[in-house]
Design a protein around this motif. Structure first.
Motif, PDB file in Angstrom:
ATOM      1  N   GLU A 123       0.832  -1.207   0.000  1.00 50.76           N
ATOM      2  CA  GLU A 123       0.000   0.000   0.000  1.00 50.76           C
ATOM      3  C   GLU A 123       0.877   1.273   0.000  1.00 50.76           C
ATOM      4  N   LEU A 124       1.906   1.272   0.834  1.00 46.81           N
ATOM      5  CA  LEU A 124       2.781   2.446   0.916  1.00 46.81           C
ATOM      6  C   LEU A 124       3.575   2.643  -0.375  1.00 46.81           C
ATOM      7  N   ILE A 125       4.105   1.552  -0.901  1.00 46.52           N
ATOM      8  CA  ILE A 125       4.868   1.644  -2.158  1.00 46.52           C
ATOM      9  C   ILE A 125       3.951   2.115  -3.278  1.00 46.52           C
ATOM     10  N   GLY A 126       2.702   1.638  -3.255  1.00 43.95           N
ATOM     11  CA  GLY A 126       1.727   2.024  -4.285  1.00 43.95           C
ATOM     12  C   GLY A 126       1.486   3.526  -4.321  1.00 43.95           C
ATOM     13  N   ARG A 127       1.534   4.161  -3.174  1.00 41.94           N
ATOM     14  CA  ARG A 127       1.341   5.614  -3.145  1.00 41.94           C
ATOM     15  C   ARG A 127       2.428   6.321  -3.935  1.00 41.94           C
ATOM     16  N   PHE A 128       3.608   5.710  -3.938  1.00 48.47           N
ATOM     17  CA  PHE A 128       4.711   6.292  -4.714  1.00 48.47           C
ATOM     18  C   PHE A 128       4.609   5.914  -6.187  1.00 48.47           C
ATOM     19  N   THR A 129       4.466   4.609  -6.456  1.00 47.99           N
ATOM     20  CA  THR A 129       4.523   4.169  -7.854  1.00 47.99           C
ATOM     21  C   THR A 129       3.291   4.624  -8.644  1.00 47.99           C
ATOM     22  N   GLU A 130       2.144   4.791  -7.959  1.00 46.50           N
ATOM     23  CA  GLU A 130       0.926   5.172  -8.677  1.00 46.50           C
ATOM     24  C   GLU A 130       0.619   6.657  -8.609  1.00 46.50           C
ATOM     25  N   GLU A 165       4.941  10.783  -2.229  1.00 47.43           N
ATOM     26  CA  GLU A 165       3.890  11.048  -1.247  1.00 47.43           C
ATOM     27  C   GLU A 165       4.260  12.223  -0.321  1.00 47.43           C
ATOM     28  N   SER A 166       5.498  12.222   0.152  1.00 50.44           N
ATOM     29  CA  SER A 166       5.924  13.288   1.071  1.00 50.44           C
ATOM     30  C   SER A 166       7.440  13.261   1.119  1.00 50.44           C
ATOM     31  N   GLU A 167       8.025  14.167   1.895  1.00 51.33           N
ATOM     32  CA  GLU A 167       9.485  14.180   1.960  1.00 51.33           C
ATOM     33  C   GLU A 167      10.040  12.992   2.742  1.00 51.33           C
ATOM     34  N   VAL A 190      13.404   8.403 -16.246  1.00 51.73           N
ATOM     35  CA  VAL A 190      12.638   9.593 -15.870  1.00 51.73           C
ATOM     36  C   VAL A 190      12.134   9.445 -14.436  1.00 51.73           C
ATOM     37  N   THR A 191      11.640   8.246 -14.100  1.00 49.57           N
ATOM     38  CA  THR A 191      11.031   8.024 -12.789  1.00 49.57           C
ATOM     39  C   THR A 191      12.107   7.802 -11.722  1.00 49.57           C
ATOM     40  N   PRO A 192      12.056   8.548 -10.627  1.00 51.39           N
ATOM     41  CA  PRO A 192      13.021   8.318  -9.555  1.00 51.39           C
ATOM     42  C   PRO A 192      12.843   6.941  -8.913  1.00 51.39           C
ATOM     43  N   VAL A 193      13.891   6.483  -8.249  1.00 50.80           N
ATOM     44  CA  VAL A 193      13.872   5.171  -7.598  1.00 50.80           C
ATOM     45  C   VAL A 193      13.596   5.387  -6.107  1.00 50.80           C
ATOM     46  N   LEU A 194      12.573   4.731  -5.582  1.00 49.47           N
ATOM     47  CA  LEU A 194      12.234   4.822  -4.157  1.00 49.47           C
ATOM     48  C   LEU A 194      13.129   3.865  -3.390  1.00 49.47           C
ATOM     49  N   TYR A 195      13.830   4.366  -2.350  1.00 47.89           N
ATOM     50  CA  TYR A 195      14.698   3.447  -1.601  1.00 47.89           C
ATOM     51  C   TYR A 195      14.431   3.426  -0.107  1.00 47.89           C
ATOM     52  N   ARG A 196      13.660   4.375   0.404  1.00 53.00           N
ATOM     53  CA  ARG A 196      13.388   4.371   1.846  1.00 53.00           C
ATOM     54  C   ARG A 196      12.158   5.200   2.134  1.00 53.00           C
ATOM     55  N   ILE A 197      11.321   4.704   3.039  1.00 50.95           N
ATOM     56  CA  ILE A 197      10.257   5.544   3.599  1.00 50.95           C
ATOM     57  C   ILE A 197      10.632   5.769   5.057  1.00 50.95           C
ATOM     58  N   HIS A 198      10.972   7.004   5.343  1.00 51.88           N
ATOM     59  CA  HIS A 198      11.448   7.387   6.667  1.00 51.88           C
ATOM     60  C   HIS A 198      10.240   7.687   7.564  1.00 51.88           C
ATOM     61  N   ASN A 199      10.465   7.739   8.882  1.00 47.77           N
ATOM     62  CA  ASN A 199       9.349   8.013   9.806  1.00 47.77           C
ATOM     63  C   ASN A 199       8.168   7.094   9.537  1.00 47.77           C
ATOM     64  N   LEU A 200       8.447   5.840   9.408  1.00 49.04           N
ATOM     65  CA  LEU A 200       7.412   4.869   9.024  1.00 49.04           C
ATOM     66  C   LEU A 200       6.254   4.843  10.019  1.00 49.04           C
ATOM     67  N   GLU A 201       6.551   5.115  11.287  1.00 44.39           N
ATOM     68  CA  GLU A 201       5.499   5.095  12.312  1.00 44.39           C
ATOM     69  C   GLU A 201       4.560   6.288  12.183  1.00 44.39           C
ATOM     70  N   PRO A 237      11.887   2.116  21.058  1.00 42.81           N
ATOM     71  CA  PRO A 237      12.191   2.353  19.641  1.00 42.81           C
ATOM     72  C   PRO A 237      12.510   3.820  19.420  1.00 42.81           C
ATOM     73  N   THR A 238      13.562   4.083  18.648  1.00 41.57           N
ATOM     74  CA  THR A 238      14.002   5.464  18.442  1.00 41.57           C
ATOM     75  C   THR A 238      13.975   5.884  16.968  1.00 41.57           C
ATOM     76  N   ALA A 239      13.760   4.958  16.046  1.00 41.04           N
ATOM     77  CA  ALA A 239      13.621   5.317  14.628  1.00 41.04           C
ATOM     78  C   ALA A 239      12.959   4.159  13.891  1.00 41.04           C
ATOM     79  N   PHE A 240      12.124   4.516  12.920  1.00 36.59           N
ATOM     80  CA  PHE A 240      11.415   3.502  12.123  1.00 36.59           C
ATOM     81  C   PHE A 240      11.553   3.852  10.643  1.00 36.59           C
ATOM     82  N   ALA A 241      11.797   2.857   9.819  1.00 38.93           N
ATOM     83  CA  ALA A 241      11.847   3.099   8.379  1.00 38.93           C
ATOM     84  C   ALA A 241      11.564   1.787   7.657  1.00 38.93           C
TER      85      ALA A 241
END
Ligand code: NI
Length: 224
Positions: free
Chosen positions: A41-48, A52-54, A65-76, A105-109
């Motif tokens: 679902e999260l990846i779909g927000r990017f690919t479709e 989604e956000s910074e 042309v299309t950038p490559v998604l490699y991390r979704i930060h602040n996953l929580e 927990p101190t960071a989620f991604a």
């Protein structure tokens, strides 16, 4: 020490001496399935729908042309149905067992290796300003990983090297170990470990949720 603290004692010993260890089936199949649904679902927000956000970290390849998604930060902080599963007690308990006292927990991604386009993650340490054995990262593998799709690579015992150790020199001296995993495995590594991961020339996503755990008394700088 209660019974639960000695459940993974061999893995904990390995973690303390080498800086990294693997634990099988921590969350159970149903939870992994749910987390995978969330990842899709999260990846779909990017690919479709585009970026989604910074918190959606991408890089640009010259040939695309299309950038490559490699991390979704602040996953929580993302709005997704399975978000609560990040706080599964099994994960916090596991991290506490490895660190040897209560942790938070101190960071989620979620780290993403896009099919065919993902590149290597360069050699690095997640942190070099905390003592060994005090802060760990749990990598929860939503897909099996091996050398073909960019599994974790690391230099055992490098978490014990000085804060200012030269990462490239450490890697050249080696030895470099690879850490293949099955879906649902959790790799626990000391944030000081010198590590990297490979590209993903295969046709399927390689998705890993990463959660950092630390002693609540520590004040950690942001990992960004
Ligand atoms: Ni890292």
């Amino acid at each position: 020490m209660g019974a639960s603290t000695s459940r993974h004692s061999a893995s904990v010993q390995e973690f303390l001496s080498t800086g990294v260890s693997r634990v099988r089936s921590v969350l159970g199949e149903d939870t992994i399935r749910e987390l995978k649904k969330g990842a899709v679902e999260l990846i779909g927000r990017f690919t479709e729908h585009g970026r989604e956000s910074e918190d959606f970290w991408t890089f640009q390849r010259k040939e695309d042309v299309t950038p490559v998604l490699y991390r979704i930060h602040n996953l929580e902080k993302q709005d997704w149905a399975q978000r609560k599963l990040l706080y599964s007690p099994e994960l916090t308990e596991l991290a506490a067992e490895f660190i040897g006292h209560p942790v938070e927990p101190t960071a989620f991604a979620i780290v993403l290796k896009e099919p065919e386009r993902a590149v290597r993650v360069p050699w690095h340490r997640d942190r070099d300003d905390v003592p060994p054995h005090t802060v760990c990262n749990l990598s929860i593998y939503l897909d099996a990983a091996d050398e073909d799709n960019g599994c974790l690579e690391g230099v055992p015992e490098s978490h014990l090297l000085p804060d200012d150790a030269d990462v490239d020199r450490v890697r050249q001296k080696g030895p470099v170990a690879h850490f293949p995993v099955e879906e649902g495995d959790v790799v626990v590594h000391d944030v000081r470990l010198v590590h990297a991961s490979g590209a993903n020339p295969t046709k399927t996503w390689r998705r890993t949720i990463i959660i950092e755990f630390a002693d609540p008394a520590m004040s950690l700088a942001s990992t960004e």
